[in-house]
Each structure stands twice: as C-alpha cells, then as structure tokens.
Scaffold this motif. Structure first.
Motif, PDB file in Angstrom:
ATOM      1  N   GLN A  98      13.056  -4.031   9.351  1.00  0.00           N
ATOM      2  CA  GLN A  98      12.675  -4.824  10.510  1.00  0.00           C
ATOM      3  C   GLN A  98      13.550  -6.053  10.598  1.00  0.00           C
ATOM      4  O   GLN A  98      13.937  -6.627   9.590  1.00  0.00           O
ATOM      5  N   SER A  99      13.816  -6.493  11.821  1.00  0.00           N
ATOM      6  CA  SER A  99      14.520  -7.737  12.036  1.00  0.00           C
ATOM      7  C   SER A  99      13.479  -8.840  11.904  1.00  0.00           C
ATOM      8  O   SER A  99      12.555  -8.908  12.702  1.00  0.00           O
ATOM      9  N   LEU A 100      13.606  -9.684  10.888  1.00  0.00           N
ATOM     10  CA  LEU A 100      12.533 -10.636  10.616  1.00  0.00           C
ATOM     11  C   LEU A 100      13.041 -12.048  10.387  1.00  0.00           C
ATOM     12  O   LEU A 100      14.170 -12.267   9.964  1.00  0.00           O
ATOM     13  N   ASN A 122       0.837  -1.191   0.000  1.00  0.00           N
ATOM     14  CA  ASN A 122       0.000   0.000   0.000  1.00  0.00           C
ATOM     15  C   ASN A 122       0.870   1.238   0.000  1.00  0.00           C
ATOM     16  O   ASN A 122       1.985   1.234   0.503  1.00  0.00           O
ATOM     17  N   ARG A 123       0.320   2.283  -0.549  1.00  0.00           N
ATOM     18  CA  ARG A 123       0.978   3.573  -0.416  1.00  0.00           C
ATOM     19  C   ARG A 123      -0.089   4.640  -0.364  1.00  0.00           C
ATOM     20  O   ARG A 123      -1.230   4.414  -0.790  1.00  0.00           O
ATOM     21  N   LYS A 124       0.240   5.773   0.153  1.00  0.00           N
ATOM     22  CA  LYS A 124      -0.731   6.862   0.135  1.00  0.00           C
ATOM     23  C   LYS A 124      -0.017   8.185   0.077  1.00  0.00           C
ATOM     24  O   LYS A 124       1.160   8.290   0.431  1.00  0.00           O
ATOM     25  N   ARG A 183       9.132   6.525   6.654  1.00  0.00           N
ATOM     26  CA  ARG A 183       8.151   6.060   5.691  1.00  0.00           C
ATOM     27  C   ARG A 183       7.655   7.190   4.797  1.00  0.00           C
ATOM     28  O   ARG A 183       7.419   6.998   3.620  1.00  0.00           O
ATOM     29  N   GLY A 199       3.899   8.330   1.358  1.00  0.00           N
ATOM     30  CA  GLY A 199       4.618   7.265   2.045  1.00  0.00           C
ATOM     31  C   GLY A 199       4.336   5.915   1.435  1.00  0.00           C
ATOM     32  O   GLY A 199       3.395   5.738   0.667  1.00  0.00           O
ATOM     33  N   ASN A 200       5.192   4.975   1.785  1.00  0.00           N
ATOM     34  CA  ASN A 200       5.046   3.613   1.302  1.00  0.00           C
ATOM     35  C   ASN A 200       5.279   2.675   2.463  1.00  0.00           C
ATOM     36  O   ASN A 200       6.164   2.890   3.290  1.00  0.00           O
ATOM     37  N   VAL A 201       4.484   1.624   2.499  1.00  0.00           N
ATOM     38  CA  VAL A 201       4.524   0.635   3.564  1.00  0.00           C
ATOM     39  C   VAL A 201       5.896  -0.041   3.679  1.00  0.00           C
ATOM     40  O   VAL A 201       6.211  -0.659   4.681  1.00  0.00           O
ATOM     41  N   GLU A 230       8.491   3.369  10.183  1.00  0.00           N
ATOM     42  CA  GLU A 230       7.539   4.453  10.421  1.00  0.00           C
ATOM     43  C   GLU A 230       8.189   5.834  10.332  1.00  0.00           C
ATOM     44  O   GLU A 230       7.662   6.737   9.702  1.00  0.00           O
ATOM     45  N   TYR A 233      10.338  -5.067   3.894  1.00  0.00           N
ATOM     46  CA  TYR A 233      10.452  -4.817   5.343  1.00  0.00           C
ATOM     47  C   TYR A 233      11.905  -4.849   5.795  1.00  0.00           C
ATOM     48  O   TYR A 233      12.237  -5.377   6.848  1.00  0.00           O
TER      49      TYR A 233
END
Lengths: 553, 959
Positions: B596-598, B510-512, B545, B536-538, B542, B593
């Motif tokens: 993020q640590s994933l 998503n983006r907005k 973003r 921003g873009n997902v 944060e 992502y």
C-alpha cells in the motif's frame, strides 16, 4: 446429552462463516494513512510539510561509523583523519570517490528525498483546509526555499542534475537526464523568487503560527542568503569558465541585498560562534539541543582520549594552522611578522585560539600535553591526535571525561559573516578592491580583533587575502572544502604535503617544535576531475546510460 | 577440581533427601511400566534406530502408524531424547536425526542458543528457522523441559508441510507434550548435577611479550618504541607490580568450571473418566565469573528456570472428550550490572579478554581500582562495584481442546476445536552502582580519577516484551475402513492473532488458513495422501494475500507384495515420494503493508524549532513506495525415498530431496532522484538438493544389547537468481553461488616479502602505504589497482554442505555405555575477528600476534605484520582469512547402571537408573591449531562466553 444433527450443522456453518468473515485479514494499517487523509487534516499536513526540513545536511560530522566520525574538514586542508575516520576517508585521500557513500551518495539520495517531500506538499498545499493555527503562505514559501536549498546542495557537489518537479510514481517514465548547471541555477532562483514573497522576515510574532518557537524555520533572509551563495558559486571559476564579470556582479548584488535588509549583524564574540541558541549573526541554523559527550561526534572524533574521547581523530593540520596571520595582521611567511617557529602559538590571530587546541594551551583546568607521554598524545595510538592539534571550535570546554555536561554546537547554514565575505569576494572580482570590499572584509577582521587590511592591495592580492580570510573565519564550518572545489585550487591546497607538529618536552620543561610531514596514509591527492564529485556510480548504472557521468570519473 | 565431584554428586543427595519421607507416602498400584517416560532404564542412544512397536506418529490433528505414512517425518520419542545438560532444548536434536542441522550460537547462561536448520538453505533472507509447534500451536520449544515432551516430529517433505501452507517452507518441528494414561499412577523423580568446564578461552599474553610486540607494531609504522629496556626488564622480572603490572585476567576472573543442575518431579495417572500429567522442573546454570560476591549482592551471571505443566483430559460424555493443557515457565537471568540485557556479560568479557596485561594494576597501592584514560573497565570493579541486572521472564501457555464424536451422523466422524491463549512478559530489576578508577603518577604519587562513582541503588524496575498469541483450530476428522480400503480425512480451519511488538510497530497481525488432508490406504500396502491448504496473511495485498498449497504423496509397502514376501531377510521395504508447494510469509526487509502507498505519523524523527528546542514538527512522512505485487515466498519440494528393515536388526532410510524457492524477497532498485525507496520485490530464486540417510542396527544377544546408528545429510545450495545492484561485473554477482555466502572478498596471494615485490605488484588502495609483511591481492580486473572492483564472490559458505553423526550403545545386564560423534563438512568461516581480537587501544595484539610477519621470520609467518594504524590492507576480507570449519566431534559419552528388578521391588521402585555423561568432549579439526572450539569458533574471545564441556551425573527414579 444429545445434540440434534441440524444444530450441529448450524454450529459448523457458524464456524465456517466466522472463518470467512472478511475483515479478519482486512486490517487498517495502524497509524498509517493515505495521502488524501494526511492532506485533509491541517495538523498532519503541516507536520508533513515540516518533514521537508529533515533531509538537509545538518551536522559537521555526518558519515563514517555511526555517522559521527567524518567531516568535510577531513577532505580539505583543514584536518586529517585517523583510525575509523581514516577508513572511511582513505579512498577520498587517494582520489577514489566511487568506493564511498557519504557526502556523495547520501547527499544525492537525501537531497532528492527532500525535493520529493517538497513536491508532494506543493502539489497539495492549496487544497488543505488550513486553519488560523497554520500559516499556509509560509508553509508554501518554506517548500520553495527548501527545494531550492536541496538543488543547491546538489549542484555545489555534482554540477547540473536532473530537475524533478513532481513526485514520480513507478508507472511513469523515470529515465531522466541531467539538466545543465545554468538550468539548475535558474530553477533555484525561480523558487527563491516565490519563496521571498511568502516567507516572514523573522519569527517574533506574539501570537499565531509565527511565534518565537518557530525560530529555525526559513526566513526571507535565508532565501536571500541562499540566492547570494548560489550566485557566488555560479560566478566562481569552476562554473564560470569564461570569467563572465556579469555573474560576479549579480552575486555581489545578491549579497548586498542581504546586507541592506539591516536585519543581521556580526555578533561581538567570534569564540562563541557555534554555541548560542540565537544570534543576530545567524541567518539560518539547524536547531538542535545541547549535546553531551557520550554517543556523539564529540566522543567519536573530537575529544582527546586524555579528556574522555574514544577517538580524537579529527586533527587540524599544520597547513591550516599556518593560515592564521600574526595578530599584527601579517602572514607568518612575512619575515617582518615576528613569527617565531619555537614559539609558534604566540601572538597569532585571535581566531586561531578560538578554533584550534595546541600544545600547552590551558584547557579544562589543565594544560594540553601534545608531547609523547603526555595525556593528549601517545605515539602510534590512532585514538590520539596525529598532528598534535585538536579542534577547539567543535569542542565545548564543558565537555570532558569527568563531567556529564552538555553544550550547544550549532550547524550553521547561513550567517552574516559569510554574506560579508561573499560580497567582498564577488565585488572584488566584479569591479576590483573598492572601498565597499575593504569595508566588508574589515568588519569581519575588526570583530575578530585583527587590524584592517593594508590599503592599496591589487585585485589579485585582495583575492588572496579574501580567500585566506574565508579559510580562517569560516574554519570548520563546512565551507572550506566546497570553496576549494569552486575555486579549483585543490591541486595547490589539498594535493600538498599534509603537515603536523612534532612536540618534544625538554628536561627543563620547555618545548621544542618541529614541523613534520605526516605519514603517507593521510596524504591526499587532488586531480582536475575532483572539482566535481562523480554522480554516484550506482545511479549512473541504474539509468541505462541516460544519466551522464562527470568527466574524468 | 575436587568440588566438581561434589557438583556431580549433588543430585543423589537431593533425591535421597526427597525420598526419605516420600517412600512411605507412596500408595496406589504401580501398574505395568509403559515405555513412554524419559526416565526408564536405558540410555537414550540405545534406542536410536529402534522402531517403537507399531509406533504412532503424531501428524497435524491426527496420528498414523509410522509404517503407513507416505510423507517424511523423523520422530524422537521421549525415551530417545538425551538428557542434555543444556538449557536450550534445540541441543537435544543434535546428531540424532538425518536432515536436522543444529548449530551452537551462544553458551552464556540465559543466552544459550542453537539454530535448527532442516535439510539445507534455500533462501538468503534468513537462517530459515523452522516453524515450531507445541501441541499444534506456534510456541517456543527451546525453553521447555525435557520432562514435558512426549515426542518431537520433524516434518520435512511437502506432503507433511503443506498442511501449514504459507508457514511451512522452512520445515516444522512438531512437539507433543505428555498426557496421563490409565495404566496407573506413575511418579518420576530425576536429578542431574554437573560441571561446565570453560574451554577455548583466549590465552592472554604476558606483559613482556605484549610490550615487545607493541614496540614492534610501532616500529612498523615508523614510530619510536613505547616501552624502553627498563620497562621490558621490569615486566620480565615482575619487580614492580604497580608500575609494571603483569595481569592475567582470564585466569583470575574466569573460573575453570561452573555448576549446572536439573531436577524434575512428574506425576501422571488417571482412569477412564479423567487423566492427568503434571511435571515441575528446575534448571540452574551457574556463571563462570570469579570474585563476584560482594557484601550486598553477587554479580555472577546465572540462569535459573522453573518449568511447569499440567495436562488434564476428561471424558465428559460417551462422545465428548475435553482436555485442558496449561504450561508455564519462569526464567530468571542474572548478570553483572549494565542497563541493557546481556551487556553486563559482554562488557565484562571485553575487559577480561582484551585489556592488555600491563594496562593497570587491578588495585593501586591505596586499594583504589586501577585504570587510566583508555582502560577504565577494570574487571574487578565491574564485578564488585557495578551492581547487577536481573530479568525475570514469565510465560503462560494455555490451551483447551474438545473432541466430539459424531458417530451418530456417520461412523468415524468427529468434531474437534482447540483454542489457545499464550502470553509472556519480562520484569527487569536489580541494583545499580558505578565506580571510578585511578591512575597513579609514579613521579609525584598523585592519583588521577577517571569515571564517576555512583552508590548502590535499586535499579528502576520495568516490564518489557509483552506478547500474546491466540490461535483457533476447528475442524472435522473422518476415519473409516471399508474392507481393504481405509480412509482418513481431516479438514480444519485455523485463525491466529499474534501481538508481538517489535520496535515501534505495536500492531497485531492476523493470519488464517484452511487445511484438508485426505489419506487413502489400500490393503495397508498402497498409500496416498493429498494435502490441500489455502492460507493467507494480512501482510499482503488482497489479490496476493492467499496462497493455495497442494501436495501429494504416495507410498508403496513393496515388502507386502507376494513376490517379496518370500525374501525373508527383508522384513520391510517402503518406497515413497512426494511433491508439493509450501510458502513463507515473512516480510524480511519489506515494510508492513508494503503493498500500500502509505504515510505514517510514527517512526519519523521529529524536527525541532525554536530556541527552547521544544517545538517539534515533521513527524509525518511518506513510507517507501509500495510494491502492490508483494507476496509470500514459495517453496516447491520433491522427495523420493525408501524405508527398509533387514534381518530384523538393520533399519535404513534414504531420501533424495530438492527444494526450489521462488519469489524470494529481493531488493528493488529505482533511481535515487525519485526521492523514495521501493519496497522489495519477489524476484529471488534459490534451491538446495541432496540426500539424507540413516542406518540403524539393533541386536540382542542374551544380556548384551548392541545398537549402532549413522545419520548423513548432503544438501548442496545454489542461489539461482538475485536482484544484484545493476552494473556490477559478473564476478561480483551472487547468483550461481552457494547460500549463506561469506560475501565479496579479495583473492589473497600470500604476503609481500620485500619492497621489490610491492613495487612490481598492482597498487593497493586499501591502505595508505603497503609495506613488506602486508597481504598481496590479485588484480581481478587488471587495472593495476587493488580496489573494490577486485573483490569477488566465491563459493565459501557459512553453512556446511554435509553433516553427519554416528554412535553406538551397548548394554550388558544393568550397565550401558553409549557415545556419539557428530561432524560437518564444506563450511567456511572468516577468522579475522579471531586473529585480530582486540581494538585500537590494545593494538589488536593477542596470542596469535606472536606468529606475525617480521623481518626475521619472513616467509614462515602465518599472519601479516603488526600495525596500529593504516590497517586497511590487512583487515579487508580476503581468501587469506578463510578457514574450513570441518570438524568431527565427540559429542557425548554416557555410562549408566540400571538397578535389577529384584532390588527395585524391595525398594518399591519400578525403575531406577544412575548415569554419568559428558558433552562436547573432544574435537578433531584443522581449526584446533587456533585453539578454539570448531563448533563455535567465536567462543572465548572478544565478548563471547567460552565454549563449555559438560560433565554430569544423574539419577532417574520411577515409582
């Protein structure tokens, strides 16, 4: 149609609020999880632990284009490379290891990836809510074993390396120096001590987490075999410059401990060494299903183009072929051996026929034609053999152009035969050629169909016979190249003219054989610094001088 | 070639056929011809540089007279769009606008591809494709039909692009589709038929030459020749075509030409309450393969496309307008049978171009397919016994838009909302079949089989590549004039959800964004735009973003000032400038992502245990270490320029531009013993700067109308900063060199002529043994060895520093003639894959091998000696293989005739034009020595479809 202003404003506000609704860009990242979630779920935690197996060296052909072209056999005296394979090993042949990623850079990276995975699991393993479906003790033991395994893979190539005991984050001091070889060995032994208290002897349980479907996981025997090999390397000339006999003694004792388990034995047939899904000789193998011709190393490096190969570019050298004794137990250099240079493939050690394909051998319902104009040789075409040999050990007979058959070709980490050879070598160095040395080596020879070694060999003669036995017995099992490094015999073995066989088919159908020196492009150098690989140069450069390079590189 | 004329005439027959019943059916009131249809009576080039009368330029959610626009938007109106015979509409932009570089990538039917680059390159991460918006929604433009398009705007400067914020950095192509109008019902029919002529095919060697060269290559490696005198004589005499074949696969299996056709029917009209525009079109590009017909199927490559669009506008109440736009297309790709798309074409071309002429007879004495162990891809068998592959792509594009006038609140205010729902998918079907080839043993007459036959069967049908894209745009416009002050404000919210599964990431993102544009205009003389975007873009953390993207532009129509009004020859002069920030949210090689640590349960190879190979573990693992600061790339753009019109005939635009990018995604390095990779960081910086200019001249003398135009763009690129691997010597760093760099290479110093030269030179480690005839390299670090340390980064780049075009159109009475030349300068290419086209089995021998080094031609040789193995020294990338890609091309010529008005009235037509044209006709380039198309040098060799020259004829009718 009249819309009141307040209603409109409300609608507008709705839009704006909808726009700012926070969760539109606050998405859960799909199937990805945090570490806490992984280790809160015993199934995921066990899977994560299994991932520690993933980073091992797990095939003979593992670099070059598509990672299917090149093997350590290409580097040693076992074979030479052509075509694509030569492109990736040519720098090795010239002693220029820096320009290559492969057995150096890739193994460095992958081993440390495996070590990281083990470290993450070991730090968390005690907090997982394990259930009866998992064996937490075994999982922990596997991690200790695998960590030791990865460190051994590193030190057999590089000497001492940085010992990493935890999963580092980026905010920590990561300027770490190398530890010494002995520190690494002690670290490996300490991990193995723990692993041996946790790993099962086998996976024959009828229920629970250790049933037969777990075959291929680390066992007590794997830990003991790794200990034996680690101590053998630590006692070898390269890493034991003072020739400390106590080190050999430890190595012999460790190998003896595997023999005394009475769990493993030599399998009856040498020829099916890589093709069984289970064997009493296997201590640890890579579990991999049967392979087909297409898109595998078989098509890319092994098969003759006459049998459906794209590039038959892994070719045994005459140097290797000459190591096989005559069936009467005498080396071909012995004038009384009965070796006939015009019948070079008659009356040899049965393992020769199991490991190498040569001219006029019956294969896949026809005879191999290694002469010019034959199906398996075409002068100057680098997709055909250069030496007039192909490797039979890695080529199951069902794999041909016409068939879509599949077959197992196992990558063996540890097998009982190697343990016997380790014992013989260590015991001979520690105390000389006693009866137990003869016993171990003759077990190997008897299985192969060879006569016992002559009695009364000196320690040096026995050493040479053991080394030759290792070269033949463990041919094309990813051992020879590292043996050459630890014995420091590269200058005598690798930096020698690489030879092949010239085969001419005569008008009457007979063949004339002539040993020839191969072209300059496949000749190899081996200098003293090559006993260790260099630390990958990029790693040295990233470290600001903290990671010291091996001498001579 | 006679049938080419048939192909050219086809459209006339087809349209005539359609008309016979249609003429009678025509009712309604043909209104005045509005100059918007593509199909009116002038050649498109004759309209270049001609300003539409107070032309309105589409801008995001608004429009503006071009004159009053302070930003830089180049526009092509529908009538200026050339009737390109290509399926890829990017080609329509070639040469027509300054600052737009279109490069051909592929010509194969269904895979026709061209890249668009706006102005220049300022990122090393990709080829910087612009954001393409059709009616404001991110959609494919290349596969539309020309008849759907009202205008194409190229947004280039910060003030135009900032509206799109985080997506705007590469420029925007803003396509507007046609709508109906109240001028009356209009029906247009057009047809085009033509022939695509294969060009720049590699010229196969004959068997004798091939065998001679192969023998030479063997001897160079110290080996005995393979072909004896008997064989050579037999090749020369052609006495035994079975044992000593001499094939020319190119002549036999690649036709001289293939047909191309396009037909369009469009209807538009409406009244005050409702307006409509509907078009249906058909495009068909035939394949060049010959002997493709079998009793059960035809395996030729081919591409058919059906485009459809219906745009409806309705005035529901006095204040409410609604429009519904539905577009769609079906693309049908056919090719010889293989399991993966496009492989059928490449495998076949490989066999045709690279099989040695003497490899095998196509058919043996017993009519079985010929072949042997190393050459099994018999092209005849591939065409006639391998089945075929059909892929049908279906695309639906739907959007609805409502506009509500809020004059009740305050005059000039309106509310607009637009929602789109686009989806696409591919259906794969066809037939499977396989063949076996046989080699005859001449001594025994026995046949050896290779391959395995499989009977004709249905291919397992499947669906793939399903994608979906939703966008919402909603906001307010306010437009009002207070005396000499005009204000035009737009404020919009945009949210989008895109589902486009790539690999195993089956995840929609998503983006907005929120965009505002405030335009102020004082006396239509002083113009200023302020554009603000927050988007921003997902994909980002944060706190990284969202970006705020402001831009400001100003324009001054200086010719309106009193002190210039007196200068009559100066009709119009506007100075303008803009500066602002845009972004690029592409992640490139950073993982999703990445901040993020994933730990993932997908994408990890599972690990088998057990003797049945069934039990698998290890499917969960750690992803690369996060970079919490990962963010979007930023582009700061400056533009200074002017537009002018002189003597009522000459129009000029000129712009200086500078695009500086920062935070480019650049690799991260951490020690290997950490055991994990690190997500890339934002440490790269790059830029381009230069200028673009266009000149147009348009004048009419009685019946004669003359039009001339020139476009020129210069864009110098530089990589300002890049996180190169630590420890590299300075001459191997990429920093400071142009973008699209050809990479690290050796510096060649000619060819070794004798052994003494080799002995005296630094030792090359690139191959086992260096011999006379090999390339000599410079020892850059002076260590006496030629190895990786002697590679260096030079200023060779794949993207030209400048590109240009010029053209002319003249019309006299009903006749018009036009032509355009395009060219480029300052680019380079690596020609190794051309000179060495081939593989180990054919010995890398081809038409160029004749010019190799050998002991007799010595210093005159163009290329190194022939070798079959140990080729490393001569195949390394070096300056030896770099060639300039500069070229000047006669892009197209068109001759047209428009029926005079009196005749049309009789025929109840409002316009009728016939034309013939040619595309990609001639080129001038140093690369012509290599007998290739300089605009697509890879064409016609290895596995690449030949370059195409297209001749076509067409007819456009409007009622």
């Amino acid at each position: 149609m009249k819309i009141s202003k307040t209603r409109l404003l409300a609608a507008l506000l709705f839009f704006v609020c909808g726009a700012c609704k926070k969760d539109f860009l606050e998405r859960a990242p799909g199937v990805n999880l945090t570490l806490d979630k992984v280790f809160a779920d015993p199934v995921l935690a066990a899977e994560f632990a299994d991932n520690s197996y993933q980073f091992r060296v797990s095939d003979y052909h593992r670099w070059g284009a598509s990672n299917t072209r090149t093997s350590t056999a290409h580097l040693s005296d076992e074979s030479i490379a052509q075509g694509d394979a030569l492109t990736s090993v040519s720098p090795f042949y010239q002693g220029l290891y820096h320009s290559t990623e492969n057995d150096i850079g890739t193994v460095w990276d992958d081993s440390y990836k495996g070590i990281r995975n083990c470290n993450i699991v070991l730090a968390r393993v005690d907090q997982v809510p394990w259930t009866a479906a998992q064996d937490a003790k075994r999982i922990k033991g596997e991690q200790y074993f695998l960590r030791a395994f990865y460190y051994f893979e590193l030190i057999r190539r590089f000497g001492g390396v940085p010992l990493i005991e935890k999963a580092y984050g980026l905010d920590e001091n990561i300027d770490l120096p190398r530890n010494t070889y002995d520190e690494c060995v002690n670290f490996i032994l300490a991990d193995l001590d723990k692993a041996e208290t946790m790993l099962p002897v086998d996976y024959n349980a009828t229920s629970g987490p250790n049933t037969a479907s777990n075959y291929g996981r680390a066992t007590l025997g794997s830990a003991k075999a790794l200990r034996a090999r680690t101590l053998l390397y630590a006692a070898s000339p390269r890493d034991n410059p003072s020739g400390d006999a106590a080190k050999w003694q430890k190595a012999a004792a460790a190998a003896k401990a595997v023999m005394d388990m009475n769990v493993y034995s030599l399998m009856p047939s040498y020829g099916s060494m890589l093709s069984l899904n289970k064997s009493p000789e296997y201590i640890l193998i890579k579990i991999r299903g049967p392979r087909s011709r297409v898109f595998t190393y078989l098509q890319d490096a092994i098969l003759s183009p006459g049998s459906g190969g794209d590039q038959g570019t892994n070719n045994p050298t005459q140097n290797h072929v000459d190591l096989y004794e005559m069936a009467n137990g005498k080396p071909i250099t012995d004038p009384t051996s009965g070796y006939d240079p015009q019948q070079p493939y008659t009356g040899r050690d049965p393992r020769f026929y199991a490991n190498v394909l040569y001219n006029d051998v019956s294969w896949q319902g026809r005879r191999m034609q290694m002469y010019d104009g034959g199906q398996d040789y075409r002068e100057g075409n680098q997709t055909y053999t250069l030496t007039r040999y192909y490797i039979r050990k890695w080529w199951p007979e069902v794999i041909s152009a016409a068939s879509s058959g599949t077959a197992l070709v196992n990558y063996i980490y540890f097998r009982y035969g190697e343990v016997l050879l380790n014992y013989a070598e260590a015991q001979n160095e520690a105390v000389g050629p006693d009866a137990s040395v003869y016993n171990a080596i003759n077990q190997i020879r008897t299985r192969a169909g060879m006569p016992n070694l002559p009695a009364g060999l000196s320690k040096t003669d026995m050493r040479n016979r053991i080394r030759n036995e290792r070269a033949v017995e463990l041919a094309y099992e990813d051992q020879r190249w590292y043996d050459i490094m630890r014995w420091k015999v590269g200058p005598q073995v690798v930096a020698q003219p690489m030879k092949g066989m010239n085969v001419v088919k005569n008008a009457n159908g007979s063949f004339t054989y002539q040993v020839i020196t191969l072209p300059a492009g496949v000749q190899k150098v081996y200098t003293e610094n090559q006993h260790y690989y260099p630390i990958p140069r990029r790693e040295v450069q990233k470290s600001n001088g903290i990671l010291k390079q091996n001498p001579g590189w | 070639m006679k049938s080419i004329y048939k192909a050219l005439l086809a459209p006339f027959f087809v349209i005539a056929g359609c008309l016979l019943p249609g003429v009678q059916a025509q009712t309604g009131n043909p209104g005045p011809n509005r100059e918007t249809g593509t199909d009116t009576g002038r050649s498109s080039l004759s309209l270049m540089g001609v300003d539409g009368k107070n032309e309105e330029v589409a801008i995001p959610f608004g429009s503006r007279p071009k004159r009053h626009l302070p930003g830089v938007i180049s526009v092509l109106r529908s009538e200026q769009l050339p009737q390109v015979p290509y399926s890829n509409l990017n080609e329509a932009l070639t040469g027509l606008l300054p600052g737009v570089y279109v490069s051909k990538q592929n010509t194969a039917p269904g895979y026709d591809a061209s890249n668009i680059l706006i102005r220049g390159r300022s990122s090393y991460n990709d080829a910087q494709p612009p954001l393409v918006l059709v009616d404001g929604i991110e959609r494919d433009f290349a596969d539309m039909d020309l008849s759907e398009i009202e205008s194409i705007g190229i947004l280039k400067d910060a003030a135009s692009l900032a509206w799109y914020g985080i997506r705007g950095a590469n420029g925007v192509v803003l396509v507007t589709t046609k709508h109906g109008n109240t001028a009356g019902t209009k029906v247009t029919l057009s047809g085009m038929g033509g022939a695509q002529l294969a060009r720049a095919n590699i010229k196969p060697l004959d068997s004798y030459t091939y065998a001679t060269l192969y023998n030479e290559a063997l001897q160079n490696g110290g080996l005995a020749p393979l072909y004896d005198q008997t064989a050579l004589n037999a090749y020369k005499s052609g006495s035994d075509p079975y044992a000593y074949p001499n094939n020319n696969f190119v002549d036999r299996f690649i036709k001289k030409w293939a047909p191309v056709q396009r037909y369009v029917a469009a209807v538009s009209g409406g009244n005050e309450a409702a307006k409509y525009f509907t078009t249906f079109s058909y495009y068909n590009q035939g394949g060049l393969f010959a002997e493709t017909q079998t009793p059960n199927y035809n395996s030729n490559a081919g591409y058919k496309r059906y485009n459809f669009r219906s745009n409806l506008d309705a005035t529901v109440t006095k204040n409410l307008d609604v429009s519904v736009n539905i577009g769609g297309r079906i693309e049908n790709r056919a090719e010889p049978g293989q399991n993966t798309a496009y492989a059928g074409i490449t495998d076949l071309l490989n066999a045709i171009y690279l099989t040695p002429p003497n490899a095998y007879p196509l058919l043996n004495q017993d009519s079985s397919y010929g072949g042997n162990t190393i050459f099994q891809n018999n092209p005849l068998a591939q065409l006639q016994s391998r089945g075929y592959n059909s892929q049908i792509t279906r695309v639906l594009l739907a959007s609805a838009r409502a506009n509500y006038k809020l004059d009740g609140i305050t005059k000039g205010l309106s509310l607009t909302a637009m929602y789109s729902y686009d989806m696409a998918g591919v259906y794969i079907s066809g037939r499977t079949q396989n063949f076996e080839v046989y080699q005859r043993n001449p001594a025994t007459g026995a046949y050896t089989r290779f391959g395995t036959r499989a009977s004709l069967a249905y291919r397992a049908a499947s669906f793939a590549n399903t994608s979906r894209n939703n966008e919402l745009w909603a906001g307010l416009n306010y437009k009002r004039t207070f005396g000499a002050h005009s204000l035009d404000i737009a404020g919009y919210y945009n949210g989008a959800s895109v589902f486009n599964p790539i690999g195993n990431i089956r995840f929609d993102y998503n983006r907005k964004s929120a965009s505002t544009r405030v335009s102020y205009d004082f006396r239509h003389r002083y113009l200023a735009d302020l554009v603000l975007n927050y988007s921003g873009n997902v994909r980002f953390a944060e706190n990284h973003r969202y970006g705020f993207f402001p831009a400001l532009s100003a324009g001054w129509i200086i010719s309106e000032e009193d002190f210039l009004k007196e200068i009559k020859p100066l009709n119009y002069l506007k100075l303008r400038g803009s500066y602002g920030l845009t972004g690029n949210d592409n992640l490139f090689n950073a993982r999703l992502y990445g901040w993020q640590s994933l730990y993932s349960t997908a994408g990890f190879q599972s690990y088998s245990f057990g003797t049945g190979f069934s039990s698998a573990g290890g499917a969960t693992g750690e992803l690369s270490l996060p970079n919490p600061d990962l963010t979007f790339e930023k582009s700061r753009k400056l533009d200074l320029g002017f537009e002018a019109r002189l003597l009522s005939a000459l129009s000029i635009t000129w712009d200086y531009f500078l695009d500086k990018r920062t935070d480019l995604i650049s690799p991260s390095f951490i020690p290997g013993f950490i055991g994990q990779g690190l997500v890339p960081g934002n440490s790269g910086e790059a830029q381009y700067k230069g200028f673009e200019t266009s000149l147009g001249f348009n004048k009419k003398w009685g019946l004669v109308n003359l039009n001339l135009f020139v476009n020129y763009t210069l864009a110098k690129t530089n990589l300002n900063s890049y996180n190169d691997q630590p420890g590299l010597p300075k001459y191997q760093l990429q920093t400071g060199h142009p973008l699209a760099n050809l990479g690290r290479m050796f510096v060649a110093e000619g060819i070794f002529q004798n052994q003494n030269e080799i002995t005296a030179a630094p030792r090359s480690t690139l191959s086992g043994k260096v011999q006379p005839g090999d390339i000599r390299y410079k020892d850059l670090n002076g260590d006496g060895l030629i190895d990786n340390f002697d590679q260096t980064v030079l200023d060779y780049t794949g993207v030209p520093a400048s590109y240009y075009s010029f053209g002319a159109a003249v019309s006299v009475a009903g006749f018009d003639l036009s032509a355009m030349m395009t060219g480029q300068h300052g680019g380079s290419a690596d020609i190794r894959s051309i000179i060495y086209a081939g593989n180990a089995n054919n010995g890398f021998l081809n038409q160029y091998s004749v010019d190799r080094w050998n002991t007799t031609n010595g210093a005159g040789a163009l290329y190194p000696r022939l070798t079959l193995s140990d080729r490393g020294n001569n195949t390394a990338l070096s300056t030896f293989w770099i060639r300039s890609t500069d070229f000047l091309q006669l892009r197209n010529v068109e001759l047209g005739y428009t029926l005079p008005g009196s005749l049309m009235k009789k025929l109840k037509l409002s316009a009728c034009r016939l034309y013939i044209n040619g595309y990609n006709l001639l080129s001038f380039s140093k690369l012509n020595d290599l007998d290739l198309d300089p605009a697509l040098i890879s064409a016609g060799r290895n596995a690449v479809y030949p370059s195409l020259t297209t001749l076509s004829a067409g007819l456009n009718l409007t009622f």
